[in-house]
Every structure is written in structure tokens, then in C-alpha cells.
Design an enzyme around this catalytic site. Structure first.
Site, PDB file in Angstrom:
ATOM      1  N   SER A   1       0.847  -1.187   0.000  1.00  0.00           N
ATOM      2  CA  SER A   1       0.000   0.000   0.000  1.00  0.00           C
ATOM      3  C   SER A   1       0.883   1.237   0.000  1.00  0.00           C
ATOM      4  CB  SER A   1      -0.898   0.000   1.244  1.00  0.00           C
ATOM      5  OG  SER A   1      -1.442   1.273   1.499  1.00  0.00           O
TER       6      SER A   1
ATOM      7  N   TYR B   1      -1.833  -0.918  10.356  1.00  0.00           N
ATOM      8  CA  TYR B   1      -1.997  -1.042   8.908  1.00  0.00           C
ATOM      9  C   TYR B   1      -0.714  -0.668   8.177  1.00  0.00           C
ATOM     10  CZ  TYR B   1      -4.037  -0.739   4.259  1.00  0.00           C
ATOM     11  OH  TYR B   1      -4.305  -0.931   2.922  1.00  0.00           O
TER      12      TYR B   1
END
Length: 306
Positions: free
Chosen positions: A141, A166
Site C-alpha cells: 500500500s 496497517y
């Protein structure tokens, strides 16, 4: 996009979002797609769509939050004695506000997206190495640039925040891909390992966040920022899947490469090679992360040619 035929491609988390779209795109190119997901209804629906469109696919239940179930999943694949040409480690989630764990006691995000895929990939190596041109694609990401690998708090026990879990896990996913490629090269293996990211893509991944009762100001800001960013800069899930498909298919993909949208700030645009954050290139940290991942999962990699 290159036309491919007769490859066996496995995609984790392919029942929804960019995994679903990648499955549809790869099947349309002629690949046989194994949809691996814990969502049985959603996974079977994807397979039905692929078959209805003239493609070939099957669903297999996979729970990356359970190391024992990962082993059982792998045993089935290895028992077929077929080559696995491409493995796309895509399954993911946005971790909840309050720290949660897998059935093995790992922090939920880190346990599924990094340790789950680490264990899956290592155990699937015999099938991958049956292929003439095996390829592993780890999905990272843009947020990896803000992540941290802190070996004193690797699973966010001391300082948990969903955004920290995350970003740190997505950094781990990218570093795992790069370290796997270095080790494959050193072993003289034909396997190549790459990473890809979707840019900003609108998917159902935030559904859990939206259902949470966010009382803390930072938690509310996190959700507001996510929604705003997607509203203004988000691509469709199909567009977000393009870098994954590129990394899985294209002949110019190089081991150790990182692929994503090539537009402004890698948020959208044509798929191609992009630059990872400098922290992802720390080989000493990557090697230590690898050793710790082996210890936690009990999975050791055999990359030497058979």
C-alpha cells in the site's frame, strides 16, 4: 496487457475488492484462477461470474488467521501435484480500533496480511517451483511509507493504533517481497518475487471501520480522512487491480520490483514500476523480519532448485 493462457493463478482475498477484480481480469486473459478466501458465498459468486464469462476458476476456502488451516489448505494444493504459476498475496483488512488477534494470538492485521501470507507462500513453494516461471506478488500500500518495523513492539502490543498496525504491516508485506526475491536469487531459484499496490481504490475494505462506534477524536479523524481521500482521489476497484495484474503477467516485470499506478503521487494512473519508500529497502531490517517470521510461524523456506 499481455494475453496469457493455461497458467494456474491463486489469489487470496479474491471474494471482493481488488482481489475480485484481479481474478476477473486474469480469467479473461485465459488464466485458471483459484479464488482463495474465507468468504465462501462471495468466493463462489466470483467463480460463477468467471465461468459465465467463459473463463475457468474454482473456489477454495482459506482462513489466513489460522496457521493450522493454512497448512490444511496447502496440503490440498500440494496433493494435486500441479504447478502453481502465480501466487498473489492480496487478502487484507483495515484493522479495528481496538487491538484484536488471530486464533494463534498474532495481532490481527500483522497475523493475516504478513504472517499468514508468509506461511502460505513458504509452504506452497513445492507447487510454485513446479512452474517454469513461478511468480509471487505481495500486495502492499502507499501507506507503507509511514510504517515502522519495531522489533520491540512488532505486533503493536504496547502502542496500538489501527493506522499504525496497517502501515507497519503493509511495510512488512513489501519488505517480505523484496527479501524473498533476494533469497531466491542467492539460492539460484527460478522464482521471482515482486510487490504491487492499487493506489487509492474504492473497495469494501472499510466496511468494518464504518460500523464501529468511533468515540475518540483520532478514530473519527481517521475515518473522515479515509472517506475524504477516497471521494476525491479514489479509483474504481477494477482500476486498482491493474497493477496487481501487471505484476502478475507482464514480461518486463523484474524480480524485486514494485508496481503501482504511475500517476500523481502513485494514487492513480497507468500501471507500471514505481519507487518504494527508502525504509522498505533496508536489507538488515528485512533479514531480521524474515527470521522473526520464521520463528513465529514455524515455516522455513526451501528455495533451491529441485
Amino acid at each position: 496487457m499481455s494475453k496469457t493462457t493455461n497458467r494456474r493463478v491463486m489469489i487470496t482475498g479474491a471474494a471482493s475488492g481488488i482481489g475480485l477484480e484481479a481474478a476477473l481480469q486474469l480469467a479473461a486473459q485465459g488464466d485458471y484462477v483459484i479464488v482463495a478466501d474465507r468468504n465462501e458465498a462471495g468466493g463462489n459468486a466470483v467463480v460463477e461470474r468467471i465461468i459465465a464469462a467463459g473463463g475457468s476458476a474454482e473456489f477454495r476456502a482459506l482462513d489466513l488467521a489460522d496457521q493450522q488451516r493454512i497448512r490444511a489448505f496447502v496440503d490440498r494444493e500440494l496433493s494435486e501435484a500441479k504447478p502453481l504459476d502465480v501466487l498473489i498475496n492480496n487478502a487484507g483488512l483495515l484493522p479495528p480500533m481496538e487491538r484484536a488477534t488471530t486464533s494463534d494470538g498474532f495481532e490481527l492485521m500483522f497475523g493475516i496480511c504478513h504472517l499468514g501470507h508468509f506461511a502460505l507462500t513458504g509452504q506452497l513453494l513445492p507447487a510454485l517451483l513446479r512452474s517454469a516461471n513461478p511468480r509471487v506478488v505481495n500486495v502492499s500500500s502507499m501507506s507503507h511509507s509511514g510504517g515502522e518495523i519495531d522489533f520491540d513492539d512488532l505486533q503493536f502490543e504496547q502502542n496500538y493504533a489501527s493506522s499504525r498496525a496497517y502501515a507497519g504491516t503493509k511495510l512488512a508485506c513489501l519488505m517480505f517481497a523484496l527479501e524473498l526475491n533476494r533469497r531466491a536469487l542467492a539460492a539460484g531459484s527460478k522464482l521471482i518475487s515482486v510487490s504491487a499496490h492499487p493506489g487509492v481504490a474504492t473497495t469494501p475494505i472499510a466496511s468494518g471501520w464504518k460500523q464501529e462506534n468511533r468515540r475518540k477524536l483520532m478514530d473519527r479523524f481517521e475515518l473522515f480522512a479515509y472517506n475524504t481521500f477516497n471521494r476525491w482521489f479514489g479509483q474504481t476497484a477494477a482500476e486498482g487491480a491493474l497493477p496487481l495484474v501487471y505484476a502478475a503477467c507482464e514480461a518486463d516485470v523484474e524480480g524485486g520490483g514494485y508496481y503501482g499506478p504511475t500517476g500523481f503521487k502513485q494514487m492513480s494512473g497507468k500501471a507500471g514500476r514505481v519507487a518504494p519508500a527508502p525504509r522498505a529497502l533496508d536489507e538488515a531490517i528485512a533479514a531480521q523480519l524474515w527470521e522473526e517470521s520464521e520463528r513465529l510461524t514455524g515455516v522455513n523456506y526451501e528455495l533451491r532448485p529441485g
